[in-house]
Design an enzyme around this catalytic site. Structure first.
Site, PDB file in Angstrom:
ATOM      1  N   THR A 190      -4.634   5.724  -9.290  1.00 30.49           N
ATOM      2  CA  THR A 190      -4.684   4.629  -8.374  1.00 30.49           C
ATOM      3  C   THR A 190      -3.713   3.645  -8.900  1.00 30.49           C
ATOM      4  OG1 THR A 190      -5.876   2.839  -7.099  1.00 30.49           O
ATOM      5  CG2 THR A 190      -6.368   3.176  -9.481  1.00 30.49           C
ATOM      6  N   GLU A 276      -8.995  -4.578   0.418  1.00 26.42           N
ATOM      7  CA  GLU A 276      -8.466  -5.769   1.272  1.00 26.42           C
ATOM      8  C   GLU A 276      -9.390  -5.897   2.480  1.00 26.42           C
ATOM      9  OE1 GLU A 276      -3.692  -6.334   0.096  1.00 26.42           O
ATOM     10  OE2 GLU A 276      -4.380  -4.980   1.697  1.00 26.42           O
ATOM     11  N   ASN A 402      -2.847  -8.642   5.603  1.00 23.33           N
ATOM     12  CA  ASN A 402      -1.603  -7.823   5.609  1.00 23.33           C
ATOM     13  C   ASN A 402      -0.469  -8.116   6.726  1.00 23.33           C
ATOM     14  OD1 ASN A 402      -1.886  -6.158   3.537  1.00 23.33           O
ATOM     15  ND2 ASN A 402      -3.632  -5.464   4.142  1.00 23.33           N
TER      16      ASN A 402
END
Lengths: 407, 407
Positions: A190, A276, A402
């Site tokens: 990751t 997120e 985003n």
């Protein structure tokens, strides 16, 4: 095995520091140092993305060359990806500046970056930051926690853990920190995860323990299906626990690998749950599979489905989307044998039997899905293999973060 | 080739109808009929999802058996997927009811469903609807448009098109309608698309023209990466244009295939641009590829990236996300050779050259990305092959629609 307080400074001989270098963020720390008093055998796994950030290339060279490492310099704000030769040059300058400030060899300095892609590093700010990091390094638990905070981007909390195991008559400690949040769909490992240990262990055993475990931990999480350019897991071992050296495929190796797995799984789950905009950790277990690979493919397909993730955000037991995601996973199975369950602290409920709906209370299902950690279990009734994947719900927060991340 | 007004009723001998059967929605139509005066050779392509809805299984049997079809009954609201034997039984009952109402053979009745997965059909409502459809069928252009409206779920407008070509001294017409919106990431073909033609054409040529074209049209669009359980494209040809029969791989076949491509591409783009919550059609062209397959893989990876789609929603030229999505596509290429451009009615701008940023105006880029149709062009400078994929931006609207779609 025991879980203890702390993160990267929990193991003997490791120190950490953090500072606000003003790379991109204002009013927060954005650089971290991990330092070991003694040089460390180092294992690493890196992104499978064809587009690799400069620090990934730099660290892979260090790990593959077999030199011992003694420091890691990490920054948040700018990812140093898609920056060409200039970007790679900044990794070298960073290592040289850290070597000078710490009085160690530049070839043993690892670097890590996370943030916006395509922007060049403000190298002077970085160099000033490095001097402050070297001055401020400390073995306190607190300094590890502050380092874990400094590497965050859109993460909402720091992620760290430490565990101990007994090897012979010695206590070996493994500690780690990680950051995730967006562009999280690791393939090899990751975003950024740094593990430190004072174990005395062979380089082969160290790399094997890491490489084997990332497939069941970091590679089983997804926030948005986007495999980053910067995915990096580094594992540093300085040997200061003075245990008898752990060799590959021994009882001690198994013990070490199990403890490392606890650290990796913990950090991976925290990354998934803090995706997120996420309001829930979404765990998916596929059981009754013929092979582990089949179970993994199906579990990852569910955890990556935008429609399933949005249903979880709405606490809606829209199980058809889960069966649909299983169906397009690429794995073969008989849809008319699938049993499906939802589970959380609020209880467990069967939703579907042999591929069609059973009578269940929508109210109860919604209650179960309204918890901060929810789980779907799919039993495909073919065999006895299973796998777990972790993700999060897809919410307005993800869009907010985003749609204009760079500004 | 000429584009004319209309949709599924544009070709000779085709009629359509729509009605409000109250299957799941209130105050709107939810059933449609396509009827041909003469039995039709029929081609079809269906979802590659392992979980296949009952109507997909039913239609595939009809198409593969080679019997001629004469009617299609479509409903929106419930998808008749994950409904087991009971669900398949309702397809049979639907076909029988339609056969009785229309005075045709039940084995030539195709069915299509779209909506919620896992719910059983209210078959009596369906049967009542079929009687009304049979009574109301008409060859008017308007009735085709109303049918295109009746099959919508979260679509915001109906999608239809018709074209004519000259075959010998005869005019051949091809018309179609489609619906999309969510769970759109076709693999074999998209949600629901129905094409009618009065061409006289061999069954082999009909299926070949469809099968070859779906790979460049419906299979190149994505709204959310979720491959549906119900994806179906049906192409019905009744021969009433009385042209000399079109055979596979002749000049006339090419002409027919080109016209069919215009119909399919138009409908596919409309589905992409009208994705759930979408504010923009996002077109991605990959050029300079060594093979078409490589170009397709990269183009689809970009168009499916949540991060890229969210950046498009924010009119943000976050090109690093595009390079990142190219990198994890699975296709090999040299990231340090990639040129990237954004394009729309507002102009064209180069963003990146040889994998790193060029100096460009963020203001101009944002202006270009603020149009309702935006395009990204990636040149990987390896060869001369290219491919185009279509998607849409990822917005709050998608979350709103899907967090509680069932209620």
């Amino acid at each position: 095995m025991k879980i203890i307080k702390g993160g990267v400074t929990a193991a003997k001989g490791f120190e950490a520091a953090s500072t606000a270098a003003g790379i991109k963020y204002k009013d927060r720390t954005d650089m971290a140092l991990i330092y070991s008093k003694k040089p460390c055998k180092t294992a690493g796994t890196f992104t499978a993305n064809v587009v690799k950030a400069a620090p990934v290339k730099w660290d892979r060279n260090v790990v593959e060359s077999g030199v011992k490492s003694q420091a890691v310099i990490v920054n948040s704000g700018i990812a140093n990806a898609c920056t060409g030769e200039e970007g790679y040059g900044y990794c070298k300058e960073t290592a040289e500046a850290a070597a000078k400030a710490l009085g160690i060899d530049a070839e043993g300095v690892l670097v890590g970056s996370t943030g916006v892609i395509g922007m060049q590093m403000p190298i002077e700010k970085l160099k000033n930051g490095i001097v402050k990091l070297a001055e401020g390094k400390s073995k306190d638990i607190e300094s590890g926690t502050l380092a874990a905070k400094a590497i965050m981007t859109t993460d909402t909390y720091e992620k760290e853990i430490a565990v101990t195991i007994e090897v012979g008559d010695r206590t070996v400690t493994i500690g780690g920190m990680a950051k995730g949040s967006g562009m999280i769909h690791p393939n090899m490992c990751t975003m950024l995860s740094f593990i430190t240990t004072d174990a005395a262990i062979s380089k082969k055993a160290l790399q094997a323990a890491l490489s084997e475990d990332v497939n069941d931990t970091y590679n089983m999480i997804s926030v948005d299906g986007d495999t980053s350019t910067n995915d990096t897991v580094l594992l540093l071992a300085n040997g200061m626990a003075k245990n008898e050296k752990i060799k590959y495929d021994t009882e001690d190796y198994k013990k070490f690998a199990e403890a490392l797995h606890v650290v990796n799984e913990y950090l991976a789950k925290k990354i998934a749950g803090d995706g997120e905009g996420a309001t829930a950790l979404f765990e998916v277990q596929v059981m009754g599979a013929s092979t582990k690979e089949q179970a993994k493919i199906i579990a990852k397909s569910i955890v990556c489905s935008n429609l399933t993730k949005t249903a979880i955000a709405g606490h809606d037991a829209n199980w058809g989307r889960i069966l649909c995601a299983m169906g397009y996973s690429g794995a073969e199975f008989d849809p008319e044998k699938v049993d499906l369950f939802f589970e959380s602290k609020a209880g467990k409920i069967q939703i579907c039997e042999n591929g069609t709906a059973v009578a269940y209370s929508e109210e109860k299902a919604t209650e179960i899905l309204s918890q901060p950690e929810v789980k779907a279990v799919a039993d495909i009734k073919e065999g006895s293999e299973k796998a777990t994947a972790w993700g999060c719900d897809l919410t307005h927060g993800y869009i907010d973060i985003n749609a204009d991340y760079r500004s």
